[in-house]
Design a protein around this motif. Structure first.
Motif, short mmCIF file in Angstrom:
data_model
loop_
_atom_site.label_atom_id
_atom_site.label_comp_id
_atom_site.label_asym_id
_atom_site.label_seq_id
_atom_site.Cartn_x
_atom_site.Cartn_y
_atom_site.Cartn_z
N GLU A 140 -32.59 12.78 -26.08
CA GLU A 140 -33.38 13.78 -25.36
C GLU A 140 -32.88 15.20 -25.60
O GLU A 140 -31.69 15.44 -25.78
N SER A 141 -33.83 16.13 -25.56
CA SER A 141 -33.50 17.56 -25.58
C SER A 141 -34.53 18.29 -24.74
O SER A 141 -35.71 17.89 -24.68
N PHE A 142 -34.11 19.36 -24.09
CA PHE A 142 -34.99 20.12 -23.22
C PHE A 142 -34.87 21.61 -23.51
O PHE A 142 -33.86 22.06 -24.06
N ASN A 143 -35.90 22.34 -23.14
CA ASN A 143 -35.89 23.79 -23.32
C ASN A 143 -34.96 24.44 -22.30
O ASN A 143 -34.81 23.94 -21.19
N GLN A 144 -34.38 25.54 -22.69
CA GLN A 144 -33.57 26.32 -21.76
C GLN A 144 -34.51 27.13 -20.87
O GLN A 144 -35.35 27.87 -21.35
N ILE A 145 -34.37 26.94 -19.58
CA ILE A 145 -35.23 27.65 -18.62
C ILE A 145 -34.53 28.92 -18.15
O ILE A 145 -33.42 28.87 -17.63
N LYS A 146 -35.20 30.03 -18.34
CA LYS A 146 -34.66 31.31 -17.88
C LYS A 146 -35.40 31.76 -16.63
O LYS A 146 -36.62 31.58 -16.51
N LEU A 147 -34.66 32.32 -15.70
CA LEU A 147 -35.27 32.89 -14.50
C LEU A 147 -35.82 34.28 -14.81
O LEU A 147 -35.15 35.08 -15.49
N ALA A 148 -37.01 34.57 -14.35
CA ALA A 148 -37.58 35.89 -14.54
C ALA A 148 -36.74 36.92 -13.79
O ALA A 148 -36.41 36.73 -12.62
N LYS A 149 -36.39 37.99 -14.46
CA LYS A 149 -35.55 39.03 -13.85
C LYS A 149 -36.32 39.87 -12.84
O LYS A 149 -35.73 40.46 -11.94
N LYS A 150 -37.63 39.93 -13.00
CA LYS A 150 -38.44 40.71 -12.06
C LYS A 150 -39.81 40.05 -11.91
O LYS A 150 -40.21 39.23 -12.74
N ASP A 151 -40.50 40.43 -10.85
CA ASP A 151 -41.83 39.88 -10.61
C ASP A 151 -42.80 40.36 -11.69
O ASP A 151 -42.71 41.51 -12.14
N PRO A 152 -43.74 39.51 -12.10
CA PRO A 152 -44.76 39.97 -13.05
C PRO A 152 -45.66 41.02 -12.41
O PRO A 152 -45.72 41.13 -11.18
N PRO A 153 -46.38 41.79 -13.21
CA PRO A 153 -47.38 42.71 -12.65
C PRO A 153 -48.48 41.94 -11.93
O PRO A 153 -48.78 40.80 -12.26
N LEU A 154 -49.06 42.55 -10.93
CA LEU A 154 -50.17 41.92 -10.22
C LEU A 154 -51.30 41.60 -11.19
O LEU A 154 -51.68 42.44 -12.01
N PHE A 172 -49.63 12.19 -19.68
CA PHE A 172 -50.36 13.22 -18.95
C PHE A 172 -49.50 14.45 -18.72
O PHE A 172 -48.36 14.34 -18.28
N ARG A 173 -50.05 15.62 -19.02
CA ARG A 173 -49.43 16.90 -18.68
C ARG A 173 -50.55 17.81 -18.19
O ARG A 173 -51.29 18.39 -18.97
N LEU A 174 -50.68 17.92 -16.87
CA LEU A 174 -51.78 18.69 -16.31
C LEU A 174 -51.35 20.14 -16.12
O LEU A 174 -50.46 20.44 -15.33
N VAL A 175 -51.98 21.04 -16.87
CA VAL A 175 -51.64 22.46 -16.87
C VAL A 175 -52.67 23.22 -16.06
O VAL A 175 -53.88 23.03 -16.23
N PHE A 176 -52.20 24.09 -15.16
CA PHE A 176 -53.08 24.88 -14.31
C PHE A 176 -52.75 26.36 -14.46
O PHE A 176 -51.60 26.76 -14.29
N ASP A 177 -53.78 27.15 -14.75
CA ASP A 177 -53.63 28.59 -14.90
C ASP A 177 -54.00 29.31 -13.61
O ASP A 177 -54.77 28.80 -12.80
N GLY A 178 -53.48 30.52 -13.47
CA GLY A 178 -53.83 31.36 -12.34
C GLY A 178 -53.36 32.78 -12.56
O GLY A 178 -52.86 33.12 -13.64
N LYS A 179 -53.50 33.60 -11.56
CA LYS A 179 -53.06 34.99 -11.61
C LYS A 179 -51.95 35.21 -10.58
O LYS A 179 -51.95 34.61 -9.51
N PHE A 180 -51.04 36.09 -10.93
CA PHE A 180 -49.94 36.41 -10.02
C PHE A 180 -50.45 37.36 -8.94
O PHE A 180 -51.14 38.34 -9.23
N GLY A 181 -50.09 37.05 -7.67
CA GLY A 181 -50.60 37.83 -6.55
C GLY A 181 -49.57 38.65 -5.80
O GLY A 181 -49.91 39.28 -4.80
N GLY A 182 -48.30 38.64 -6.26
CA GLY A 182 -47.29 39.46 -5.60
C GLY A 182 -46.32 38.65 -4.75
O GLY A 182 -46.53 37.46 -4.50
N CYS A 183 -45.25 39.29 -4.30
CA CYS A 183 -44.20 38.64 -3.51
C CYS A 183 -43.82 39.52 -2.32
O CYS A 183 -44.00 40.73 -2.34
N ASP A 184 -43.28 38.87 -1.28
CA ASP A 184 -42.62 39.58 -0.20
C ASP A 184 -41.35 38.81 0.16
O ASP A 184 -40.89 37.98 -0.62
N GLN A 185 -40.79 39.06 1.34
CA GLN A 185 -39.53 38.43 1.71
C GLN A 185 -39.65 36.91 1.89
O GLN A 185 -38.67 36.18 1.81
N THR A 186 -40.86 36.44 2.15
CA THR A 186 -41.05 35.01 2.44
C THR A 186 -41.44 34.19 1.22
O THR A 186 -41.32 32.97 1.24
#
Length: 218
Positions: A140-154, A172-186
């Motif tokens: 087995e081998s897996f991709n290295q997952i990087k954490l996003a350093k900042k939130d994407p643009p809205l 099965f690999r079910l892929v779902f697309d969407g748009k980023f809506g922003g973040c707050d403290q929660t």
């Protein structure tokens, strides 16, 4: 006249061949683009099942006679791995054992269509994050997952790979697309479709970096 006819046939024949070749090149281009865009999420996706068994003496998850029921399902991702182990990230509310005390419960993860038992390493119910560990197979081998350093643009495109309503399994690999809506403290918001079973699925930006995981839906 015959000479000109032969030349014209060769010319238009080459044009037709070139057109077919271009169509194949375009198809291959989009195939590579789709593969590149979703590759990390697809390759590192984990389909999770919490299984209840009749007793501790009969808890072999590959033996259907031992299985009492499927308690719940969730989604997750291989966050990191080493030579011997895989470390899976999912939602903490999936890791909370809600089975009656009479059952022996195990968490099984399907990664790249291979099943393995997973064990809870750390559980943070406040932030709804759970880290599990399982055995890594030799090939087995897996991709290295990087954490996003900042939130994407809205409005930026984001995606997840998930098993909503427990719909998942080998192939099965079910892929779902969407748009980023922003973040707050929660937490963060997206327009990615999700429901029960999607919990714990990684949400990625267009660079394939991990933004967050699916925790709740409206």
């Amino acid at each position: 006249v015959l000479f000109i006819f032969i030349i014209l046939c060769l010319f238009f024949g080459c044009m037709s061949l070139k057109s077919d070749t271009m169509q194949k090149d375009i198809a291959n281009y989009y195939s590579k683009e789709i593969d590149r865009k979703y590759k990390k999420g697809v390759d590192n996706f984990v389909y999770l099942m919490r299984l209840d068994f009749l007793s501790s003496e009969c808890s072999d998850f590959k033996n259907p006679e031992c299985l009492s029921r499927v308690n719940s399902t969730a989604s997750g991702l291989v966050f990191s791995s080493d030579q011997k182990s895989v470390f899976v990230l999912t939602a903490a509310h999936f890791c909370v054992d809600q089975s009656p005390g009479t059952f022996d419960t195990k968490i099984i993860g399907f990664t790249k269509d291979l099943d393995r038992e997973l064990y809870i390493l750390k559980k943070d119910e406040k932030n709804d994050i759970c880290l599990l560990m399982g055995v890594k197979y030799d090939h087995e081998s897996f991709n290295q997952i990087k954490l996003a350093k900042k939130d994407p643009p809205l409005g930026e495109d984001v995606y997840t790979v998930a098993a909503p309503n427990g719909v998942g399994g080998p192939g099965f690999r079910l892929v779902f697309d969407g748009k980023f809506g922003g973040c707050d403290q929660t937490g963060c918001m997206t327009t990615i479709p999700a429901t029960f079973g999607s919990s714990g699925a990684g949400i990625y930006n267009k660079k394939g970096e991990l933004i967050t995981i699916v925790m709740a839906v409206t």
